[in-house]
Design a protein around this motif. Structure first.
Motif, mmCIF file in Angstrom:
data_model
loop_
_atom_site.group_PDB
_atom_site.id
_atom_site.type_symbol
_atom_site.label_atom_id
_atom_site.label_comp_id
_atom_site.label_asym_id
_atom_site.label_seq_id
_atom_site.Cartn_x
_atom_site.Cartn_y
_atom_site.Cartn_z
ATOM 1 N N MET A 1 0.817 -1.207 0.000
ATOM 2 C CA MET A 1 0.000 0.000 0.000
ATOM 3 C C MET A 1 0.860 1.269 0.000
ATOM 4 O O MET A 1 0.497 2.265 -0.622
ATOM 5 C CB MET A 1 -0.935 -0.007 1.215
ATOM 6 C CG MET A 1 -1.973 -1.117 1.199
ATOM 7 S SD MET A 1 -2.952 -1.158 -0.328
ATOM 8 C CE MET A 1 -3.752 0.442 -0.261
ATOM 9 N N ILE A 2 1.988 1.222 0.691
ATOM 10 C CA ILE A 2 2.906 2.370 0.647
ATOM 11 C C ILE A 2 3.424 2.562 -0.777
ATOM 12 O O ILE A 2 3.536 3.691 -1.264
ATOM 13 C CB ILE A 2 4.061 2.160 1.650
ATOM 14 C CG1 ILE A 2 3.535 2.316 3.081
ATOM 15 C CG2 ILE A 2 5.190 3.140 1.387
ATOM 16 C CD1 ILE A 2 4.568 2.028 4.140
ATOM 17 N N PHE A 3 3.726 1.439 -1.445
ATOM 18 C CA PHE A 3 4.145 1.538 -2.847
ATOM 19 C C PHE A 3 3.048 2.159 -3.703
ATOM 20 O O PHE A 3 3.323 3.021 -4.553
ATOM 21 C CB PHE A 3 4.515 0.151 -3.371
ATOM 22 C CG PHE A 3 4.779 0.116 -4.841
ATOM 23 C CD1 PHE A 3 5.975 0.597 -5.358
ATOM 24 C CD2 PHE A 3 3.826 -0.384 -5.724
ATOM 25 C CE1 PHE A 3 6.211 0.583 -6.724
ATOM 26 C CE2 PHE A 3 4.055 -0.412 -7.082
ATOM 27 C CZ PHE A 3 5.261 0.071 -7.588
ATOM 28 N N PHE B 1 4.838 9.168 -9.574
ATOM 29 C CA PHE B 1 5.535 8.818 -10.806
ATOM 30 C C PHE B 1 4.954 9.573 -12.000
ATOM 31 O O PHE B 1 5.594 9.651 -13.059
ATOM 32 C CB PHE B 1 5.433 7.311 -11.081
ATOM 33 C CG PHE B 1 6.113 6.454 -10.064
ATOM 34 C CD1 PHE B 1 6.933 7.002 -9.096
ATOM 35 C CD2 PHE B 1 5.935 5.080 -10.073
ATOM 36 C CE1 PHE B 1 7.567 6.198 -8.155
ATOM 37 C CE2 PHE B 1 6.560 4.266 -9.141
ATOM 38 C CZ PHE B 1 7.377 4.831 -8.183
ATOM 39 N N THR B 2 3.735 10.082 -11.835
ATOM 40 C CA THR B 2 3.036 10.758 -12.917
ATOM 41 C C THR B 2 3.095 12.261 -12.695
ATOM 42 O O THR B 2 3.060 12.736 -11.565
ATOM 43 C CB THR B 2 1.567 10.308 -12.979
ATOM 44 O OG1 THR B 2 1.510 8.883 -13.010
ATOM 45 C CG2 THR B 2 0.875 10.857 -14.208
ATOM 46 N N ARG C 1 -2.345 14.472 -13.658
ATOM 47 C CA ARG C 1 -3.349 14.050 -12.684
ATOM 48 C C ARG C 1 -4.485 15.058 -12.583
ATOM 49 O O ARG C 1 -5.657 14.691 -12.412
ATOM 50 C CB ARG C 1 -2.697 13.851 -11.317
ATOM 51 C CG ARG C 1 -1.855 12.594 -11.223
ATOM 52 C CD ARG C 1 -1.310 12.412 -9.829
ATOM 53 N NE ARG C 1 -0.129 13.234 -9.600
ATOM 54 C CZ ARG C 1 0.301 13.612 -8.406
ATOM 55 N NH1 ARG C 1 -0.372 13.260 -7.317
ATOM 56 N NH2 ARG C 1 1.388 14.332 -8.284
ATOM 57 N N ILE C 2 -4.163 16.336 -12.695
ATOM 58 C CA ILE C 2 -5.201 17.369 -12.639
ATOM 59 C C ILE C 2 -6.100 17.280 -13.866
ATOM 60 O O ILE C 2 -7.330 17.415 -13.769
ATOM 61 C CB ILE C 2 -4.573 18.765 -12.518
ATOM 62 C CG1 ILE C 2 -3.924 18.925 -11.140
ATOM 63 C CG2 ILE C 2 -5.610 19.859 -12.730
ATOM 64 C CD1 ILE C 2 -4.885 18.817 -9.986
ATOM 65 N N TYR C 3 -5.515 17.044 -15.038
ATOM 66 C CA TYR C 3 -6.341 16.869 -16.236
ATOM 67 C C TYR C 3 -7.261 15.656 -16.089
ATOM 68 O O TYR C 3 -8.419 15.688 -16.532
ATOM 69 C CB TYR C 3 -5.451 16.717 -17.472
ATOM 70 C CG TYR C 3 -4.912 18.018 -18.011
ATOM 71 C CD1 TYR C 3 -5.771 19.062 -18.354
ATOM 72 C CD2 TYR C 3 -3.544 18.220 -18.177
ATOM 73 C CE1 TYR C 3 -5.280 20.253 -18.846
ATOM 74 C CE2 TYR C 3 -3.041 19.407 -18.668
ATOM 75 C CZ TYR C 3 -3.915 20.420 -19.001
ATOM 76 O OH TYR C 3 -3.433 21.611 -19.482
#
Length: 302
Positions: free
Chosen positions: A122-124, A131-132, A137-139
């Protein structure tokens, strides 16, 4: 006759201790110099230039070195700056509170209720969003909350929509949470996982229930990490430009948008520098206050 008093030992032991301290100092200087030089070159020097630029002037759309207070007087007395400052501070504080409260159940579960293997996985997964690119992410969030997006497509047939999130303060806060929430969950998880289990067991042995143990033992013991996590959320939200632009519609503007507007309006870099310096001063004050809250009681106990 009385025997002479023994003289203190000034042999090789003190010299060896002095040599070890000197070696430790050289080691610290050797490894500490590169990051110190980096900070000086890419933070202190640009910061000094930014402060100096606040006293420059713009003549015929060109920057001119000067020593005027006109930029400070204009910005600090401008109603649009005060409104943007209060609005930005309020949204950042609200984001920090929401992120801290929303992250705590997840962090508590990861710290105490799952196996080590599940916790690592879950931490991963919490690290994966970093990474993105943040604008990407906002789009994606924009697509989710658009009038014809996924959320409204589900809600409208149920008679619960359409949900208006874009171009509102709610959209800005959602964008801030996209940026800060994974980090807050991570920091809170590490803080809770470092609470000594013996304290929790002692509380249970004394008859404390789960919620009283959380409130009286876990939260005070993890106070520093919890405050640092909320502070990080505030700092990231306070200076963000992407979320208020693409999810909040830039209206009303935040301080980061105000900086861009000042640059676009007549190439007025000095006024934009004043806004930037005010943001930096605000963040420094907030961080000092939060550090005082985090470590204050520990110093008093010491």
């Amino acid at each position: 006759m009385s025997e002479p008093l023994p003289t203190p030992d000034t042999g090789p032991a003190p010299l060896a201790a002095t040599s070890r301290r000197a070696a430790g100092a050289r080691f610290a200087v050797f490894w500490g110099a590169p990051p110190a030089l980096w900070q000086a070159a890419f933070f202190l020097v640009p910061l000094g230039f930014l402060v100096a630029m606040t006293f420059w002037s713009v003549k015929n759309f060109r920057l001119t070195p000067d020593a005027t207070l006109a930029n400070w007087m204009f910005i600090l007395n401008a109603g649009f700056f005060r409104s943007a400052y209060v609005y930005t501070f309020w949204l950042a504080a609200l984001t920090a509170v929401i992120a801290s409260l929303a992250a705590f159940p997840a962090a508590y579960t990861l710290a105490y209720k799952v196996s080590p293997a599940t916790r690592r996985f879950m931490i991963f997964m919490l690290v994966v969003p970093f990474f993105t690119s943040y604008p990407v992410r906002i789009y994606s969030t924009q697509i989710f909350f658009s009038p014809q997006g996924i959320i409204n497509t589900v809600l409208v047939p149920l008679g619960l929509g359409p949900l208006q999130v874009l171009n509102t303060p709610t959209g800005t806060v959602v964008g801030y949470l996209v940026l800060t929430l994974p980090l807050v969950v991570l920091l809170q998880t590490f803080a809770l996982a470092n609470v000594p289990r013996i304290l929790i067991e002692a509380a249970h042995n004394l008859g404390c229930g789960r919620f009283r143990t959380i409130w009286s033992v876990i939260i005070p013991s993890a106070r520093i990490g919890l405050i640092v996590a909320g502070t990080f959320a505030f700092v990231l939200a306070f200076g963000d430009y992407v979320a208020p632009t693409y999810l909040g519609g830039s209206r009303p503007p935040t301080l980061s948008i105000l900086i861009a507007d000042q640059v676009k309006s007549g190439n007025n870099w000095p006024r934009a520098s004043v806004v930037a310096v005010m943001m930096i001063v605000t963040l420094m004050v907030v961080m000092l206050v939060m550090i005082g809250l985090a470590y204050g009681r520990r110093k008093e106990r010491a």
